[in-house]
Design an enzyme around this catalytic site. Structure first.
Site, PDB file in Angstrom:
ATOM      1  N   SER A  11       0.821  -1.220   0.000  1.00  0.00           N
ATOM      2  CA  SER A  11       0.000   0.000   0.000  1.00  0.00           C
ATOM      3  C   SER A  11       0.850   1.262   0.000  1.00  0.00           C
ATOM      4  CB  SER A  11      -0.932   0.000   1.217  1.00  0.00           C
ATOM      5  OG  SER A  11      -0.181  -0.084   2.428  1.00  0.00           O
ATOM      6  N   ASN A  13       3.661   3.835  -2.363  1.00  0.00           N
ATOM      7  CA  ASN A  13       3.482   4.694  -3.539  1.00  0.00           C
ATOM      8  C   ASN A  13       3.019   3.927  -4.767  1.00  0.00           C
ATOM      9  OD1 ASN A  13       4.218   7.020  -2.205  1.00  0.00           O
ATOM     10  ND2 ASN A  13       6.360   6.949  -2.845  1.00  0.00           N
ATOM     11  N   CYS A 129      11.355   0.056 -13.082  1.00  0.00           N
ATOM     12  CA  CYS A 129      10.887   1.270 -13.761  1.00  0.00           C
ATOM     13  C   CYS A 129      11.841   1.649 -14.888  1.00  0.00           C
ATOM     14  CB  CYS A 129      10.733   2.412 -12.764  1.00  0.00           C
ATOM     15  SG  CYS A 129      12.258   2.889 -11.902  1.00  0.00           S
TER      16      CYS A 129
END
Length: 312
Positions: A11, A13, A129
């Site tokens: 929970s 970012n 990412c």
């Protein structure tokens, strides 16, 4: 269309941004639960406010929720270390898993490069990412000519790097480099991440270098442009920072790369920036936004394939 219920583990970012994206709409997924370990988590509070079931008791809390038997897919947005335990429990319960950590238990998946997922695959890994931002470009060059070496540098705002990202730096570099080779098609890959402390925060910026034989520069330029447009379909803030650059190295002036040796051929340099959609995270957090957007796309593809298989 019938939808598959899903859960988000984590929970923080990334988990919260993914929650907002799923709640904004999906043709194949319905968010049924959000899992955390901190009862005071902002992400869990936001989930409850939106009518989503929550638990702060981790994976075991998820397994106790009334909705758990109907959940088909779980997104894990925790850490590489925790994912191993989570995956074992979820696999035992027959769930599909989309792994947003660098654990890389399952095969790598990058939406514009990956195709149909094998029906036997139970866990897909979203690389990192930096991988989601740069591997499409390596693949764009690879479809024109073999890439002998690819190196990426991902620069992200230190504000967008939470404790999970910081704890996974070593896994980030290893996993991204491996995926550059396996998914991007490079003979050898290298990855570097930079946490930029600048204020005001800078948006994500990525640099991709590829080394290939001497080929038509226009063909590479066109392939990169097409790939950027493909990624923009699910990450609108993904764009070229400047024109693709080329440099040729001959035998009289070879390029020397530490750990690789001398290179003769064409060096292609691509410069990107990724601005977030601002669903939950600030727009400078493009590094997290591209990860959650890609994870949503992966989950939707998994759900669609399974739902079609059941309907057949």
């Amino acid at each position: 269309m019938t939808k598959m219920k899903c859960a988000i583990i984590g929970s923080g970012n990334i988990g919260t941004d993914l929650m907002i994206k799923l709640l904004k709409g999906s043709d194949t997924l319905e968010l049924a639960a959000v899992v955390g370990i901190d009862p005071a988590s902002e992400g869990l509070a936001m989930a409850r406010e939106r009518g989503v079931a929550t638990t702060h008791e981790g994976i075991e809390g998820l397994r106790k929720l009334p909705a758990y038997p109907e959940i088909g897919i779980a997104f894990d947005a925790t850490s590489a270390y925790a994912h191993k335990e989570h995956d074992a429990a979820l696999q035992a319960d027959g769930k599909l898993v989309v792994d947003l950590t660098p654990a890389a238990i399952g095969p790598f998946f990058v939406p514009p490069v990956g195709g149909v997922l094998d029906s036997e695959i139970r866990n897909v890994n979203m690389v990192t990412c930096g991988g989601q931002a740069t591997i499409p470009i390596v693949a764009a060059v690879s479809r024109v000519t073999p890439v002998h070496y690819a190196e990426i540098v991902a620069s992200v705002s230190s504000r967008s790097a939470g404790p999970g990202t910081r704890a996974n730096i070593d896994e980030f570099t290893r996993t991204t480099a491996q995926a550059i080779e396996i998914v991007g098609g490079a003979g050898r890959g290298r990855a570097i991440i930079i946490l930029n402390p600048a204020e005001p925060p800078m948006i994500m910026r990525d640099t991709i270098f590829t080394l290939t034989d001497q080929v038509d520069e226009d063909a590479i330029r066109a392939s990169v442009k097409e790939m950027v447009e493909t990624v923009q379909a699910y990450v609108p803030g993904y764009r070229l920072k400047q024109e693709v650059q080329f440099e040729r190295f001959g035998s009289n002036r070879p390029l020397k790369i530490p750990g690789y040796g001398e290179f003769v051929g064409l060096k292609t340099s691509v410069f990107l920036e990724v601005e977030g959609a601002g669903d939950y995270l600030p727009k400078y957090s493009g590094n997290l936004d591209i990860m959650t957007a890609a994870a949503k796309a992966a989950g939707e593809r998994l759900a669609q394939q399974r739902l079609e298989k059941v309907a057949a």
